[in-house]
Enzyme design. Structure first.
Site, mmCIF file in Angstrom:
data_model
loop_
_atom_site.group_PDB
_atom_site.id
_atom_site.type_symbol
_atom_site.label_atom_id
_atom_site.label_comp_id
_atom_site.label_asym_id
_atom_site.label_seq_id
_atom_site.Cartn_x
_atom_site.Cartn_y
_atom_site.Cartn_z
ATOM 1 C CG ASN A 145 28.390 6.037 9.794
ATOM 2 O OD1 ASN A 145 28.036 6.138 8.622
ATOM 3 N ND2 ASN A 145 28.459 4.881 10.430
ATOM 4 C CE LYS B 170 24.110 4.816 13.372
ATOM 5 N NZ LYS B 170 24.460 3.616 12.669
ATOM 6 N NE ARG C 132 30.808 2.836 7.296
ATOM 7 C CZ ARG C 132 29.685 2.146 7.187
ATOM 8 N NH1 ARG C 132 28.584 2.614 7.718
ATOM 9 N NH2 ARG C 132 29.670 0.995 6.560
ATOM 10 C CG HIS D 57 31.329 -4.919 7.100
ATOM 11 N ND1 HIS D 57 30.698 -6.110 6.789
ATOM 12 C CD2 HIS D 57 30.350 -4.026 7.335
ATOM 13 C CE1 HIS D 57 29.396 -5.936 6.845
ATOM 14 N NE2 HIS D 57 29.151 -4.680 7.168
ATOM 15 N N GLY E 19 26.586 -8.726 11.716
ATOM 16 C CA GLY E 19 25.610 -7.771 12.228
ATOM 17 C C GLY E 19 24.412 -7.791 11.308
ATOM 18 N N GLY F 246 24.408 -6.299 8.511
ATOM 19 C CA GLY F 246 25.198 -6.710 7.349
ATOM 20 C C GLY F 246 26.334 -7.563 7.867
ATOM 21 N NE ARG G 78 22.557 -5.455 3.245
ATOM 22 C CZ ARG G 78 23.665 -4.954 3.784
ATOM 23 N NH1 ARG G 78 24.791 -4.969 3.114
ATOM 24 N NH2 ARG G 78 23.656 -4.450 5.008
ATOM 25 N NE ARG H 135 18.862 -7.267 19.973
ATOM 26 C CZ ARG H 135 19.303 -6.038 20.140
ATOM 27 N NH1 ARG H 135 19.697 -5.648 21.324
ATOM 28 N NH2 ARG H 135 19.331 -5.186 19.146
ATOM 29 C CG ASN I 195 26.176 -7.684 21.503
ATOM 30 O OD1 ASN I 195 26.843 -7.351 22.472
ATOM 31 N ND2 ASN I 195 25.911 -6.868 20.504
ATOM 32 C CD GLU J 99 32.500 -0.406 11.459
ATOM 33 O OE1 GLU J 99 31.654 -0.550 12.374
ATOM 34 O OE2 GLU J 99 32.258 -0.602 10.271
HETATM 35 P P1 AMP Z 1 24.771 -4.281 13.841
HETATM 36 O O1 AMP Z 1 24.398 -4.144 12.388
HETATM 37 O O2 AMP Z 1 26.223 -4.569 14.042
HETATM 38 O O3 AMP Z 1 24.255 -3.165 14.701
HETATM 39 O O4 AMP Z 1 24.020 -5.623 14.363
HETATM 40 C C1 AMP Z 1 22.624 -5.700 14.411
HETATM 41 C C2 AMP Z 1 22.215 -7.141 14.641
HETATM 42 O O5 AMP Z 1 22.832 -7.634 15.840
HETATM 43 C C3 AMP Z 1 20.719 -7.310 14.805
HETATM 44 O O6 AMP Z 1 20.278 -8.451 14.075
HETATM 45 C C4 AMP Z 1 20.577 -7.547 16.291
HETATM 46 O O7 AMP Z 1 19.455 -8.327 16.593
HETATM 47 C C5 AMP Z 1 21.846 -8.313 16.599
HETATM 48 N N1 AMP Z 1 22.133 -8.282 18.033
HETATM 49 C C6 AMP Z 1 22.478 -7.224 18.775
HETATM 50 N N2 AMP Z 1 22.597 -7.602 20.086
HETATM 51 C C7 AMP Z 1 22.297 -8.915 20.141
HETATM 52 C C8 AMP Z 1 22.240 -9.879 21.192
HETATM 53 N N3 AMP Z 1 22.497 -9.553 22.452
HETATM 54 N N4 AMP Z 1 21.885 -11.145 20.855
HETATM 55 C C9 AMP Z 1 21.619 -11.466 19.586
HETATM 56 N N5 AMP Z 1 21.677 -10.612 18.544
HETATM 57 C C10 AMP Z 1 22.003 -9.355 18.823
#
Ligand code: AMP
Length: 413
Positions: free
Chosen positions: A7, A14, A101, A190, A220, A222, A251, A294, A344, A391
């Site tokens: 990726n 990655k 990817r 996605h 996430g 995005g 965004r 978080r 999460n 993915e």
């Molecule tokens: P991703 O782009 O899928 O890696 O997601 C990243 C986002 O997920 C970030 O805003 C992180 O803060 C959030 N995230 C990851 N773990 C947690 C968690 N345990 N609680 C809340 N948000 C989380």
């Protein structure tokens, strides 16, 4: 069959190595970060995890590596896999193919394909629609063509899953010529994640995917929400670009289309400034100066009102899009949450689903707090599932399927 999945981002590569035959086991993973600098980093968690100094001994101090370009990064990954310490693969010949990817496949690619010169030209043409994402993937593909000389490579497109979206959903209400001559339409992103999450949900429902209607929420950094009917995407919240739909880390999500024009005409911002504001300084970042959910939740709990508002806006808009997605499907058999926030964050899921109590959705707080596969009560009208995103596994499986078929074809004389 061992498959290397890459990726490639603008400054990172990655990788994961999978054993795909039946077991789908992840053998190794890692990433090279800050490519193009002399303080690049290499992280790997495979056999090297037993002795983290191994990688450092091979390449030098992490965080101080000279990695001028993607080719150098792929070379490092290749050296890692070739090294005697590596128990994941027995040398490069052990790898049957490489899956990449690729973010944008435009209208050209409706499924994963074996990479040849024509495919490379197609990905280049689509780079117009994803100037930040397709060029690094091409760098990775070209580097692998040299380094793994002749190994089959497969492109797996984020947009491909959404090629089933009907015209009534993918067209914008703008002059026809903009679509016909310039390809301005909804493409969606996605796709690999929504495809995986919806298939896993169908398994949990114990139904053939052809008989399911699933709302797939990839939340996430995005975020996008997709209507999956019978295993096919029929609508999604992202559009021509990954800026549309739900509010995201940096965004904005959906906007009044006049807003960028207002910024240019009234505020005299340059196109470059607008581009940067919309890609890097909007969403959570724009509202509360933070983009990591978080951190935002911690600050909100401590009383930060901007952070509280940002979380409110995210939950409200995600719920509104879920509502629209349920209408697009004329009902739904399951809602799935995936990606960083989706898989999460029990607090955010509960906040979003509060808007769905009228649908008879009942969250089980215990199951939700433990991120269990099903987070609703047994008598909830609609089950809600949490599926960790994977993915890379989909890319590995597609690559193995294509490489497997290729190797079974009789050699052309
Ligand atoms: P991703 O782009 O899928 O890696 O997601 C990243 C986002 O997920 C970030 O805003 C992180 O803060 C959030 N995230 C990851 N773990 C947690 C968690 N345990 N609680 C809340 N948000 C989380």
């Amino acid at each position: 069959m061992k498959i290397l999945v890459l990726n490639c981002g603008s400054s990172s590569v990655k990788y994961k190595v999978y054993e795909v035959d039946g077991v789908n086991q992840e053998l190794a993973s890692g990433m090279v970060e800050r490519i193009g600098t002399k303080n690049a980093d290499l992280k790997c968690s495979c056999c090297f995890a037993h002795d983290p100094r191994c990688a450092a001994r091979m390449f030098g101090e992490p965080g101080k590596l000279d990695v001028p370009d993607h080719r150098a990064a792929v070379n490092m990954i290749c050296d890692l896999l070739k090294s005697d310490h590596c128990t994941a693969v027995k040398g490069i010949d052990d790898i049957a193919g490489i899956g990449h990817r690729v973010v944008h496949g435009g209208e050209e690619f409706a499924e994963s394909v074996l990479i040849d010169d024509e495919v490379i030209e197609g990905i280049e043409r689509c780079a117009r629609l994803a100037p930040l994402h397709n060029p690094p993937a091409l760098l990775g593909i070209r580097a692998c063509a040299e380094i793994f000389s002749g190994k089959p490579q497969v492109a797996v497109f984020d947009t491909a899953f959404h090629r089933s979206i009907p015209e009534k959903a993918y067209r914008y209400g703008i002059p026809d010529v903009l679509y016909r001559q310039h390809g301005i339409r909804k493409y969606g992103f996605h796709g690999t994640s929504h495809r995986y999450a919806s298939h896993e949900a169908a398994k949990l429902l114990k139904k053939p995917i052809e008989h399911t209607r699933i709302v797939s929420c990839h939340l996430g950094n995005g975020s996008s929400i997709t209507a999956v009917q019978g295993g096919k995407s029929i609508d999604t919240t992202m559009g021509l670009t990954p800026l549309a739909g739900v509010i995201m880390g940096t965004r904005p999500g959906d906007l009044d289309p006049f807003i960028p024009l207002f910024m240019i005409k009234e505020m005299k911002m340059s196109v470059q400034e607008v581009d940067e504001a919309l890609n890097k300084r909007s969403g959570f970042e724009g509202i509360c100066n933070h983009h990591d959910v978080r951190e935002i939740e911690e600050l909100a709990r401590a009383g930060d009102e901007d952070c509280q508002l940002a979380l409110d806006m995210f939950a409200y808009r995600a719920a509104r899009f879920i509502g629209g997605t349920v209408m697009a499907l004329s009902g739904c058999d399951a809602i799935v949450f995936t990606a960083g926030i989706g898989q999460n964050d029990p607090y955010m899921r509960a906040r979003i689903l509060k808007y769905a109590t009228h649908m008879g959705i009942k969250i089980d707080p215990e199951r939700n707090s433990r991120n269990e596969r099903m987070i609703t009560t047994d008598d909830s009208e609609v089950p809600v599932f949490v599926i960790p995103a994977n993915e890379e596994l989909v890319i590995a499986r597609d690559t193995a399927a294509i490489v497997g078929v290729r190797s079974k074809k009789p050699a052309v004389a």
